[in-house]
Scaffold this motif. Sequence first.
Motif, PDB file in Angstrom:
ATOM      1  N   ILE A  64       0.925  -1.063   0.055  1.00 16.25           N
ATOM      2  CA  ILE A  64      -0.170  -0.028  -0.066  1.00 16.25           C
ATOM      3  C   ILE A  64       0.615   1.209  -0.087  1.00 16.25           C
ATOM      4  CG2 ILE A  64      -0.330   0.063   2.585  1.00 16.25           C
ATOM      5  CD1 ILE A  64      -2.916   1.018  -0.131  1.00 16.25           C
ATOM      6  N   THR A  65       1.978   1.270   0.621  1.00 12.09           N
ATOM      7  CA  THR A  65       2.806   2.466   0.611  1.00 12.09           C
ATOM      8  C   THR A  65       3.456   2.507  -0.713  1.00 12.09           C
ATOM      9  OG1 THR A  65       4.756   0.946   1.389  1.00 12.09           O
ATOM     10  CG2 THR A  65       3.524   2.176   3.313  1.00 12.09           C
ATOM     11  N   GLU A  66       3.730   1.688  -1.512  1.00  9.33           N
ATOM     12  CA  GLU A  66       4.259   1.754  -2.920  1.00  9.33           C
ATOM     13  C   GLU A  66       3.082   2.512  -3.779  1.00  9.33           C
ATOM     14  OE1 GLU A  66       6.656  -1.507  -4.761  1.00  9.33           O
ATOM     15  OE2 GLU A  66       5.102  -2.685  -3.669  1.00  9.33           O
ATOM     16  N   LEU A  67       1.869   2.182  -3.629  1.00  7.37           N
ATOM     17  CA  LEU A  67       0.910   2.850  -4.307  1.00  7.37           C
ATOM     18  C   LEU A  67       0.663   4.252  -3.846  1.00  7.37           C
ATOM     19  CD1 LEU A  67      -1.701   0.010  -4.433  1.00  7.37           C
ATOM     20  CD2 LEU A  67      -0.432   0.584  -6.434  1.00  7.37           C
ATOM     21  N   GLN A  95      11.194  -7.328   0.127  1.00  9.88           N
ATOM     22  CA  GLN A  95      10.661  -6.626  -0.960  1.00  9.88           C
ATOM     23  C   GLN A  95      11.449  -5.579  -1.718  1.00  9.88           C
ATOM     24  OE1 GLN A  95       6.397  -6.086  -0.989  1.00  9.88           O
ATOM     25  NE2 GLN A  95       6.225  -6.996   0.967  1.00  9.88           N
ATOM     26  N   ARG A  96      12.683  -5.320  -0.520  1.00 14.77           N
ATOM     27  CA  ARG A  96      13.277  -4.150  -0.946  1.00 14.77           C
ATOM     28  C   ARG A  96      12.628  -2.749  -0.853  1.00 14.77           C
ATOM     29  NH1 ARG A  96      17.629  -7.030   0.753  1.00 14.77           N
ATOM     30  NH2 ARG A  96      18.257  -8.450  -0.593  1.00 14.77           N
ATOM     31  N   ILE A  97      11.668  -2.680  -0.189  1.00 12.76           N
ATOM     32  CA  ILE A  97      11.022  -1.258  -0.187  1.00 12.76           C
ATOM     33  C   ILE A  97      11.525  -0.480   1.121  1.00 12.76           C
ATOM     34  CG2 ILE A  97       8.683  -0.212   0.305  1.00 12.76           C
ATOM     35  CD1 ILE A  97       7.407  -2.738  -1.267  1.00 12.76           C
ATOM     36  N   ALA A  98      11.891   0.540   0.915  1.00 15.28           N
ATOM     37  CA  ALA A  98      12.326   1.429   1.946  1.00 15.28           C
ATOM     38  C   ALA A  98      12.066   2.924   1.930  1.00 15.28           C
ATOM     39  CB  ALA A  98      13.952   1.304   1.917  1.00 15.28           C
ATOM     40  N   ASP A  99      11.989   3.409   0.781  1.00 18.75           N
ATOM     41  CA  ASP A  99      11.507   4.862   0.560  1.00 18.75           C
ATOM     42  C   ASP A  99      10.109   4.985   0.611  1.00 18.75           C
ATOM     43  OD1 ASP A  99      14.321   5.430   0.280  1.00 18.75           O
ATOM     44  OD2 ASP A  99      14.113   5.462  -2.015  1.00 18.75           O
ATOM     45  N   GLU A 100       9.374   4.175   0.127  1.00 19.41           N
ATOM     46  CA  GLU A 100       7.842   4.440   0.053  1.00 19.41           C
ATOM     47  C   GLU A 100       7.170   4.599   1.337  1.00 19.41           C
ATOM     48  OE1 GLU A 100       9.572   2.257  -1.491  1.00 19.41           O
ATOM     49  OE2 GLU A 100       9.148   2.225  -3.858  1.00 19.41           O
ATOM     50  N   PRO A 101       7.602   3.871   2.428  1.00 19.53           N
ATOM     51  CA  PRO A 101       6.992   4.087   3.833  1.00 19.53           C
ATOM     52  C   PRO A 101       7.369   5.546   4.345  1.00 19.53           C
ATOM     53  CG  PRO A 101       7.732   1.810   3.588  1.00 19.53           C
ATOM     54  CD  PRO A 101       8.261   2.508   2.375  1.00 19.53           C
TER      55      PRO A 101
END
Length: 200
Positions: A64-67, A95-101
């Motif tokens: 959800i933070t990506e969207l 998932q290598r998701i850091a910036d979106e949150p």
Amino acid sequence: MRRSGFAVRLACANADAFAAAATDTPVAVDAAGCGAILKEYGRLLEHTGSAGAGASLAARARDITELLATAGPRRGAPLGLRVAYDPPCHLLHAQRIADEPEAVLAAVPGIERVHHQDADLCCGSAGSYTFAQPDVSNRVLALKIAALRAAAPDVVVTGNPGCIMQIGAGLRSVGLDIPVVHPVELLDWSYERAGYYERD
């Protein structure tokens, strides 16, 4: 082996259900652990009758933070809180998701970001690890709670239900009444205060 076979059958049923909707719109996921496995469906189901459906769902799954980060979240009202963000392992490492949150948190004005030691390390939940290895899980959790106690936030933010429960229980066990919420919940508080929601 039987357990993994059952899991694959459930994954196939899940992928097929989404495929039946006949759409290519993104699938929003608000649990980092679920998102991590959904994004692996292409690989996990490649030798099943649901291979195509699995690959499609994997390509569409988005945290959800990506969207929200892609859309550019609307700024809310100031909250005036000290906020510690603890990135879930399934979001940061899997998932290598850091910036979106961080982009979601940046849409909440008036918060003071406080950083705790080793925020990128596991809280000890790790899916079923809490039940499978409770002693190790509790030792890992104790380190996380000590770091959060030192940071003294008003609220802890993390993007996975298992982490929310684990950290929340750990904080309560040492007498700390600090809420643990999803990034979208913090954004919701800000939007509520800004009066963005219509009420009857």
